[in-house]
Motif scaffolding. Structure first.
Motif, PDB file in Angstrom:
ATOM      1  N   ASP A 125       7.330  -4.903  13.586  1.00 34.39           N
ATOM      2  CA  ASP A 125       6.619  -6.172  13.397  1.00 34.39           C
ATOM      3  C   ASP A 125       5.224  -6.094  14.002  1.00 34.39           C
ATOM      4  OD1 ASP A 125       8.590  -7.506  11.978  1.00 34.39           O
ATOM      5  OD2 ASP A 125       9.546  -8.323  13.767  1.00 34.39           O
ATOM      6  N   GLN A 126       5.128  -5.499  15.174  1.00 34.88           N
ATOM      7  CA  GLN A 126       3.829  -5.349  15.824  1.00 34.88           C
ATOM      8  C   GLN A 126       2.931  -4.420  15.015  1.00 34.88           C
ATOM      9  OE1 GLN A 126       4.028  -3.837  19.843  1.00 34.88           O
ATOM     10  NE2 GLN A 126       1.817  -3.604  20.011  1.00 34.88           N
ATOM     11  N   LEU A 127       3.513  -3.327  14.535  1.00 33.77           N
ATOM     12  CA  LEU A 127       2.742  -2.371  13.740  1.00 33.77           C
ATOM     13  C   LEU A 127       2.176  -3.023  12.486  1.00 33.77           C
ATOM     14  CD1 LEU A 127       1.778   0.415  12.785  1.00 33.77           C
ATOM     15  CD2 LEU A 127       4.099   0.850  11.967  1.00 33.77           C
ATOM     16  N   MET A 128       3.028  -3.683  11.735  1.00 32.97           N
ATOM     17  CA  MET A 128       2.572  -4.292  10.488  1.00 32.97           C
ATOM     18  C   MET A 128       1.579  -5.420  10.743  1.00 32.97           C
ATOM     19  SD  MET A 128       3.912  -2.495   8.114  1.00 32.97           S
ATOM     20  CE  MET A 128       3.729  -3.486   6.626  1.00 32.97           C
ATOM     21  N   GLY A 129       1.787  -6.154  11.836  1.00 33.14           N
ATOM     22  CA  GLY A 129       0.842  -7.199  12.195  1.00 33.14           C
ATOM     23  C   GLY A 129      -0.528  -6.632  12.523  1.00 33.14           C
ATOM     24  N   GLU A 130      -0.542  -5.488  13.198  1.00 33.51           N
ATOM     25  CA  GLU A 130      -1.826  -4.865  13.530  1.00 33.51           C
ATOM     26  C   GLU A 130      -2.503  -4.318  12.284  1.00 33.51           C
ATOM     27  OE1 GLU A 130      -3.733  -1.803  16.833  1.00 33.51           O
ATOM     28  OE2 GLU A 130      -1.648  -2.454  17.021  1.00 33.51           O
ATOM     29  N   VAL A 131      -1.727  -3.753  11.378  1.00 28.78           N
ATOM     30  CA  VAL A 131      -2.294  -3.298  10.109  1.00 28.78           C
ATOM     31  C   VAL A 131      -2.947  -4.471   9.385  1.00 28.78           C
ATOM     32  CG1 VAL A 131      -1.723  -2.447   7.798  1.00 28.78           C
ATOM     33  CG2 VAL A 131      -0.729  -1.339   9.809  1.00 28.78           C
ATOM     34  N   ALA A 132      -2.245  -5.591   9.300  1.00 26.27           N
ATOM     35  CA  ALA A 132      -2.785  -6.759   8.612  1.00 26.27           C
ATOM     36  C   ALA A 132      -4.046  -7.289   9.286  1.00 26.27           C
ATOM     37  CB  ALA A 132      -1.732  -7.859   8.545  1.00 26.27           C
ATOM     38  N   ALA A 133      -4.080  -7.238  10.614  1.00 24.41           N
ATOM     39  CA  ALA A 133      -5.202  -7.806  11.356  1.00 24.41           C
ATOM     40  C   ALA A 133      -6.430  -6.895  11.387  1.00 24.41           C
ATOM     41  CB  ALA A 133      -4.764  -8.106  12.793  1.00 24.41           C
ATOM     42  N   ARG A 134      -6.210  -5.577  11.385  1.00 27.34           N
ATOM     43  CA  ARG A 134      -7.321  -4.657  11.632  1.00 27.34           C
ATOM     44  C   ARG A 134      -7.772  -3.853  10.417  1.00 27.34           C
ATOM     45  NH1 ARG A 134      -7.064  -1.292  16.997  1.00 27.34           N
ATOM     46  NH2 ARG A 134      -9.305  -1.690  16.828  1.00 27.34           N
ATOM     47  N   LEU A 135      -6.885  -3.687   9.436  1.00 25.01           N
ATOM     48  CA  LEU A 135      -7.203  -2.838   8.290  1.00 25.01           C
ATOM     49  C   LEU A 135      -7.172  -3.641   6.997  1.00 25.01           C
ATOM     50  CD1 LEU A 135      -4.876   0.248   9.025  1.00 25.01           C
ATOM     51  CD2 LEU A 135      -7.150  -0.230   9.973  1.00 25.01           C
ATOM     52  N   ASP A 136      -7.823  -3.099   5.981  1.00 30.91           N
ATOM     53  CA  ASP A 136      -7.620  -3.574   4.616  1.00 30.91           C
ATOM     54  C   ASP A 136      -6.872  -2.464   3.895  1.00 30.91           C
ATOM     55  OD1 ASP A 136      -7.600  -4.657   2.117  1.00 30.91           O
ATOM     56  OD2 ASP A 136      -9.758  -4.447   1.760  1.00 30.91           O
ATOM     57  N   ALA A 137      -5.548  -2.588   3.887  1.00 35.98           N
ATOM     58  CA  ALA A 137      -4.698  -1.561   3.293  1.00 35.98           C
ATOM     59  C   ALA A 137      -3.930  -2.161   2.124  1.00 35.98           C
ATOM     60  CB  ALA A 137      -3.733  -1.000   4.330  1.00 35.98           C
ATOM     61  N   MET A 138      -3.779  -1.385   1.068  1.00 38.66           N
ATOM     62  CA  MET A 138      -3.089  -1.860  -0.125  1.00 38.66           C
ATOM     63  C   MET A 138      -1.985  -0.892  -0.516  1.00 38.66           C
ATOM     64  SD  MET A 138      -6.122  -1.014  -2.891  1.00 38.66           S
ATOM     65  CE  MET A 138      -5.236  -1.585  -4.331  1.00 38.66           C
ATOM     66  N   ILE A 139      -0.960  -1.421  -1.167  1.00 35.41           N
ATOM     67  CA  ILE A 139       0.138  -0.590  -1.636  1.00 35.41           C
ATOM     68  C   ILE A 139      -0.274   0.109  -2.929  1.00 35.41           C
ATOM     69  CG2 ILE A 139       2.473  -0.611  -2.589  1.00 35.41           C
ATOM     70  CD1 ILE A 139       3.200  -2.774  -0.610  1.00 35.41           C
ATOM     71  N   ILE A 140      -0.083   1.438  -2.963  1.00 37.10           N
ATOM     72  CA  ILE A 140      -0.477   2.208  -4.147  1.00 37.10           C
ATOM     73  C   ILE A 140       0.700   2.950  -4.772  1.00 37.10           C
ATOM     74  CG2 ILE A 140      -2.909   2.477  -3.528  1.00 37.10           C
ATOM     75  CD1 ILE A 140      -2.065   5.334  -2.480  1.00 37.10           C
ATOM     76  N   VAL A 141       1.830   3.017  -4.079  1.00 39.50           N
ATOM     77  CA  VAL A 141       3.028   3.649  -4.630  1.00 39.50           C
ATOM     78  C   VAL A 141       4.242   2.817  -4.239  1.00 39.50           C
ATOM     79  CG1 VAL A 141       4.597   5.640  -4.515  1.00 39.50           C
ATOM     80  CG2 VAL A 141       2.126   6.020  -4.615  1.00 39.50           C
ATOM     81  N   THR A 142       5.135   2.593  -5.192  1.00 34.92           N
ATOM     82  CA  THR A 142       6.445   2.022  -4.877  1.00 34.92           C
ATOM     83  C   THR A 142       7.499   3.002  -5.364  1.00 34.92           C
ATOM     84  OG1 THR A 142       6.484   0.781  -6.954  1.00 34.92           O
ATOM     85  CG2 THR A 142       5.661  -0.364  -4.994  1.00 34.92           C
ATOM     86  N   ALA A 143       8.519   3.231  -4.524  1.00 33.30           N
ATOM     87  CA  ALA A 143       9.534   4.218  -4.867  1.00 33.30           C
ATOM     88  C   ALA A 143      10.873   3.856  -4.248  1.00 33.30           C
ATOM     89  CB  ALA A 143       9.095   5.608  -4.409  1.00 33.30           C
ATOM     90  N   ALA A 144      11.236   2.575  -4.349  1.00 38.39           N
ATOM     91  CA  ALA A 144      12.511   2.125  -3.784  1.00 38.39           C
ATOM     92  C   ALA A 144      13.005   0.912  -4.549  1.00 38.39           C
ATOM     93  CB  ALA A 144      12.348   1.785  -2.301  1.00 38.39           C
ATOM     94  N   ASP A 145      14.306   0.743  -4.595  1.00 40.04           N
ATOM     95  CA  ASP A 145      14.885  -0.440  -5.206  1.00 40.04           C
ATOM     96  C   ASP A 145      14.366  -1.690  -4.492  1.00 40.04           C
ATOM     97  OD1 ASP A 145      16.343   1.048  -6.966  1.00 40.04           O
ATOM     98  OD2 ASP A 145      18.198   1.001  -5.784  1.00 40.04           O
ATOM     99  N   GLY A 146      13.969  -2.673  -5.267  1.00 40.74           N
ATOM    100  CA  GLY A 146      13.459  -3.907  -4.690  1.00 40.74           C
ATOM    101  C   GLY A 146      11.947  -3.967  -4.627  1.00 40.74           C
TER     102      GLY A 146
END
Length: 218
Positions: A125-146
């Motif tokens: 949760d902390q990791l993803m929160g920091e990614v959201a707060a500090r970076l502009d990152a986007m999903i470019i590959v999906t490879a899992a059910d859901g």
């Protein structure tokens, strides 16, 4: 002494570079491993061209190591590439993959290099929160059910994290995508001089995998 940062351009490795800079490490080299194997155990290949642009916008030297991507043999290629650099240590974005962390550590030990893995064991949760707060990152590959194509191109913010958590609860995927469930690309970070842009995009789909292919990075 200089440090080399291993990165595919994804959120974890880019955040690790940022944390290394924050910690005062002299990050001089941005290293991409260009693998011919899309299913490499170690290296992501989606939109790998972005790494050279990351080096350019951050004022650092770009280093590319090429490999056929055969399991374990690709580690020899990585070791030879790192051995050619005048560095004291290597930075990696491992979060929970013992396979990746141990192999980078073993290479570093043989080359008498230090290792900096600031995200290792970090609360997700902390990791993803920091990614959201500090970076502009986007999903470019999906490879899992859901994770359907609607996730492609989505930028990591709290709303997307909430969507991912729903998939975690239903499907048991790794929230940060550490198991390859999804891959990301980082368009901006504090150490970039400007955001990275691209000129075109298209979706490529194969069995169990969808990729947003971006071109024209600047």
């Amino acid at each position: 002494m200089a440090w080399a940062a291993l990165t595919s351009g994804g959120k974890d490795s880019v955040l690790s570079i940022q944390k290394a800079i924050d910690a005062g490490l002299d990050v001089q080299y941005i290293v991409a491993v260009r693998s011919e194997n899309l299913d490499s155990y170690m290296f992501h290949s989606a939109n790998i061209d972005v790494v050279q642009t990351i080096a350019e916008v951050s004022g650092r030297e770009y280093v590319e190591i090429r490999t056929h991507g055969r399991k374990e043999e690709e580690l020899v290629d990585l070791e030879q590439g790192l051995a050619a650099l005048p560095i004291e240590g290597v930075i990696a974005g491992a979060v929970g993959s013992v396979y990746q962390r141990d192999r980078v550590a073993a290479i570093a030990e043989r080359l008498m290099l230090k290792v900096f893995t600031p995200l290792w064991g970090m609360d997700l949760d902390q990791l993803m929160g920091e990614v959201a707060a500090r970076l502009d990152a986007m999903i470019i590959v999906t490879a899992a059910d859901g994770l359907d194509e609607s996730f492609l191109g989505a930028h990591i913010d709290q709303a997307l994290i909430d969507r991912l958590k729903q998939v975690v609860s239903r499907r048991g995927i790794h929230l940060a995508g550490e198991g390859g469930e999804y891959e990301t690309l980082t368009l901006n970070a504090p150490f970039y001089s400007r955001p990275i842009t691209y000129t075109s995009s298209e979706v490529h789909t194969s069995a169990g995998r969808s990729e947003l292919v971006l071109r024209g990075f600047t």
